[in-house]
Design a protein around this motif. Structure first.
Motif, PDB file in Angstrom:
ATOM      1  N   ASN A 121      19.076  -1.629  11.768  1.00 14.91           N
ATOM      2  CA  ASN A 121      19.308  -0.192  10.768  1.00 14.91           C
ATOM      3  C   ASN A 121      18.667   0.528  11.682  1.00 14.91           C
ATOM      4  OD1 ASN A 121      20.055   1.325   8.361  1.00 14.91           O
ATOM      5  ND2 ASN A 121      18.059   1.112   7.160  1.00 14.91           N
ATOM      6  N   SER A 167       2.648 -11.652   6.591  1.00 13.92           N
ATOM      7  CA  SER A 167       2.519  -9.556   6.430  1.00 13.92           C
ATOM      8  C   SER A 167       1.862  -8.776   7.243  1.00 13.92           C
ATOM      9  CB  SER A 167       2.861  -9.683   5.310  1.00 13.92           C
ATOM     10  OG  SER A 167       3.443  -8.687   4.634  1.00 13.92           O
ATOM     11  N   GLU A 182      13.696  -7.627   9.782  1.00 13.56           N
ATOM     12  CA  GLU A 182      14.067  -6.891   9.256  1.00 13.56           C
ATOM     13  C   GLU A 182      14.381  -7.333   8.363  1.00 13.56           C
ATOM     14  OE1 GLU A 182      17.353  -2.802  10.139  1.00 13.56           O
ATOM     15  OE2 GLU A 182      18.209  -4.458   9.533  1.00 13.56           O
ATOM     16  N   SER A 183      15.247  -8.468   7.597  1.00 22.01           N
ATOM     17  CA  SER A 183      15.146  -8.682   6.745  1.00 22.01           C
ATOM     18  C   SER A 183      14.408  -9.494   6.008  1.00 22.01           C
ATOM     19  CB  SER A 183      16.727 -10.056   6.753  1.00 22.01           C
ATOM     20  OG  SER A 183      17.390  -9.860   7.923  1.00 22.01           O
ATOM     21  N   GLY A 217      11.858  -8.094   5.770  1.00 23.19           N
ATOM     22  CA  GLY A 217      10.633  -7.190   5.008  1.00 23.19           C
ATOM     23  C   GLY A 217      10.208  -6.235   5.846  1.00 23.19           C
ATOM     24  N   TYR A 218      10.730  -5.691   7.540  1.00 26.86           N
ATOM     25  CA  TYR A 218       9.948  -4.762   8.069  1.00 26.86           C
ATOM     26  C   TYR A 218      11.602  -4.225   8.816  1.00 26.86           C
ATOM     27  CZ  TYR A 218       5.570  -7.676   9.313  1.00 26.86           C
ATOM     28  OH  TYR A 218       5.105  -8.235   8.780  1.00 26.86           O
ATOM     29  N   MET A 219      11.103  -2.430   9.363  1.00 24.10           N
ATOM     30  CA  MET A 219      11.616  -1.644   9.034  1.00 24.10           C
ATOM     31  C   MET A 219      11.102  -1.154  10.951  1.00 24.10           C
ATOM     32  SD  MET A 219      11.804   2.520   7.436  1.00 24.10           S
ATOM     33  CE  MET A 219      12.367   1.320   5.974  1.00 24.10           C
ATOM     34  N   LYS A 248      10.770   0.910  13.255  1.00 24.00           N
ATOM     35  CA  LYS A 248      10.701   2.972  13.433  1.00 24.00           C
ATOM     36  C   LYS A 248      10.251   3.593  14.413  1.00 24.00           C
ATOM     37  CE  LYS A 248       7.977   4.431  10.270  1.00 24.00           C
ATOM     38  NZ  LYS A 248       8.506   4.945   9.111  1.00 24.00           N
ATOM     39  N   MET A 256       7.399  -1.952  14.325  1.00 21.68           N
ATOM     40  CA  MET A 256       8.096  -2.045  13.182  1.00 21.68           C
ATOM     41  C   MET A 256       6.748  -2.224  12.364  1.00 21.68           C
ATOM     42  SD  MET A 256      10.298  -5.742  13.715  1.00 21.68           S
ATOM     43  CE  MET A 256      12.383  -4.784  12.541  1.00 21.68           C
ATOM     44  N   SER A 257       7.260  -1.675  11.123  1.00 23.57           N
ATOM     45  CA  SER A 257       6.191  -1.717   9.880  1.00 23.57           C
ATOM     46  C   SER A 257       6.873  -2.206   8.523  1.00 23.57           C
ATOM     47  CB  SER A 257       5.701  -0.562  10.412  1.00 23.57           C
ATOM     48  OG  SER A 257       6.801   0.907   9.527  1.00 23.57           O
ATOM     49  N   ARG A 258       5.823  -2.890   8.288  1.00 18.92           N
ATOM     50  CA  ARG A 258       6.797  -3.108   6.513  1.00 18.92           C
ATOM     51  C   ARG A 258       7.443  -1.870   5.739  1.00 18.92           C
ATOM     52  NH1 ARG A 258       1.806  -5.984   5.768  1.00 18.92           N
ATOM     53  NH2 ARG A 258       0.944  -4.092   4.747  1.00 18.92           N
ATOM     54  N   LYS A 259       8.692  -2.502   5.066  1.00 14.30           N
ATOM     55  CA  LYS A 259       8.998  -1.291   4.423  1.00 14.30           C
ATOM     56  C   LYS A 259       8.436  -0.953   2.977  1.00 14.30           C
ATOM     57  CE  LYS A 259      13.165  -3.338   5.509  1.00 14.30           C
ATOM     58  NZ  LYS A 259      14.905  -4.249   5.006  1.00 14.30           N
TER      59      LYS A 259
END
Length: 450
Positions: free
Chosen positions: A109, A398, A420-421, A423-425, A427, A447-450
């Motif tokens: 995503n 985490s 991503e699955s 809990g990370y997004m 960026k 990537m950072s936590r959602k």
């Protein structure tokens, strides 16, 4: 229906991950070496598989606007560079598109604008600080050079435009001395001969480490060879590596220092690093500084952060991170690299680090069970990407930020999707041209936590 030997005129619409041009005949994919996007070429089908065919160029009917004359004499034979017939700025676009394509294929995503333009080089020549060449004989003549594209045949070269001129001169001198002292190249078929490969490492000062890969420790005129090599300008150390296995691996396990210290020292930023024959060190010093500076910028470390550097090598990123973080833990599977990493920390007067030799998939879960947690994790895995246990432990631990440095967009995208699955997004994505004229691209992701 396609048949071997079929001759067709096709338009090249893309380039695949190996550098072959991509065409379609009746919606069936055909890969054609030596072509780039925009070429119109006459080809002959040479092979047909279930999902694709391969073809060879018979003639270029209309060249792409991005096609250029290769500056390298050996480009058509050598397998080292795949894109020397392509405009450099267009190569940078191709590499960004490769990263985007792999992220999409993995169903990550993200928005396309998240992927920055590829950071290139002002002068994309003579950039390599390490080259490995095979040593063979043909018609009783010594041949030294890279492998021919798609084969294990040696391309005998006198110069390589992506290695230093000092390295060129060392290769020529070594070849002449092999002839002078009648030292035989190893023959994979007959299993006879001594010298299999040579590896040249150099630093920013222009100092060279020459690694001679042989099948046995003793050989005819060894002392005479080493003595003359030691007088060659720029060679500061000579190492013999023993590789007596029936393998295509360039080097074996055992190293013997024949001259000098057996190591060289190089710099990144204001840090100094000891490099051994077998340890990993990024091959493009100019781009490496940009790469690691981007990684540290994305990590956004402060004085209270605990940082893990996974697959840390000789501690390059670890030491840069330690200048900003409270503490850094480095993990690396190659024991010699960990020895160098500890030496490098001491040499640079940095003490807030701990280095562990072992597999990341075993040591990271152990640290997690000991309640040693990371605020930020930096990952720089080999081409195969991260092991499942590493991904699972990162998700369990985490950390607030992840910085993923990758040399393989495919495994990068796979791992990012898994994270991503968990809990990370995604960026930020920064492609960087660590290997001009090749299809390879280095990428730094935040990537950072959602």
């Amino acid at each position: 229906m396609l048949e071997k030997g079929l001759v067709k005129v096709v338009e090249i619409i893309d380039i695949n991950h190996t550098g072959q041009g991509v065409a379609k005949i009746n919606n069936f994919v055909v890969f054609v070496s030596g072509t780039i996007s925009g070429d119109k070429v006459k080809i002959k089908i040479t092979d047909i598989k279930k999902n694709y065919a391969t073809g060879e160029i018979l003639s270029i009917i209309k060249p792409s606007e991005f096609r250029t004359a290769s500056p390298c004499t050996y480009f058509q034979q050598c397998g080292g560079c795949q894109l020397m017939h392509m405009d450099y700025k267009e190569q940078l676009k191709y590499k960004r598109n490769r990263v985007i394509s792999e992220l999409r294929r993995a169903r990550v995503n993200f928005h396309e604008e998240t992927v920055n333009k590829t950071i290139g080089m002002e002068d994309p020549y003579r950039y390599r600080n390490k080259t490995t060449f095979s040593v063979t004989e043909k018609n009783n003549e010594i041949q030294i050079g890279p492998y021919e594209q798609g084969t294990y045949n040696t391309v005998d070269i006198s110069s390589c435009l992506i290695q230093s001129k000092a390295a060129d001169e060392a290769v020529t001198s070594f070849k002449n001395l092999m002839k002078k002292y009648n030292i035989r190249a190893y023959d994979m078929k007959t299993k006879k001969g001594i010298v299999r490969n040579i590896v040249i490492r150099n630093n920013r000062k222009g100092e060279l480490m020459l690694i001679i890969v042989t099948t046995s420790e003793s050989f005819q005129n060894k002392e005479l060879l080493v003595n003359e090599l030691s007088f060659i300008p720029n060679i500061t150390t000579i190492v013999q590596n023993i590789n007596n296995k029936n393998t295509n691996l360039s080097m074996g396990i055992k190293n013997i220092t024949l001259y000098g210290e057996g190591t060289i020292t190089d710099t990144i930023d204001d840090l100094s690093f000891t490099i051994s024959p077998e340890t990993f060190f990024q091959i493009n010093p100019i781009q490496t500084e940009k790469l690691y500076q981007t990684a540290i910028e994305y990590a956004h470390l402060d004085k209270d952060d605990i940082c893990f550097d996974l697959y840390c090598g000789i501690g390059t990123i670890s030491l840069m991170a330690a200048k900003k973080a409270k503490k850094v833990f480095g993990i690396e599977i190659v024991n010699r690299s960990i020895i160098n990493a500890r030496e490098n920390a001491k040499k640079n007067n940095i003490s807030n680090l701990e280095f562990y030799a072992g597999k990341a998939e075993e040591l990271l879960p152990q640290l997690n069970k000991q309640n040693i947690k990371a605020d930020v994790i930096i990952l720089d895995p080999p081409r195969k990407g991260c092991e499942k246990e590493v991904i699972d432990t990162i998700i369990s631990m985490s950390p607030k930020r992840l910085v993923y440095v990758s040399c393989n967009p495919s495994t990068l995208a796979r791992d990012i999707k898994l994270l991503e699955s968990g809990g990370y997004m995604l960026k930020k994505v920064q492609p960087l041209d660590q290997f001009p004229w090749t299809v390879h691209v280095e990428t730094v992701c935040l990537m950072s936590r959602k």
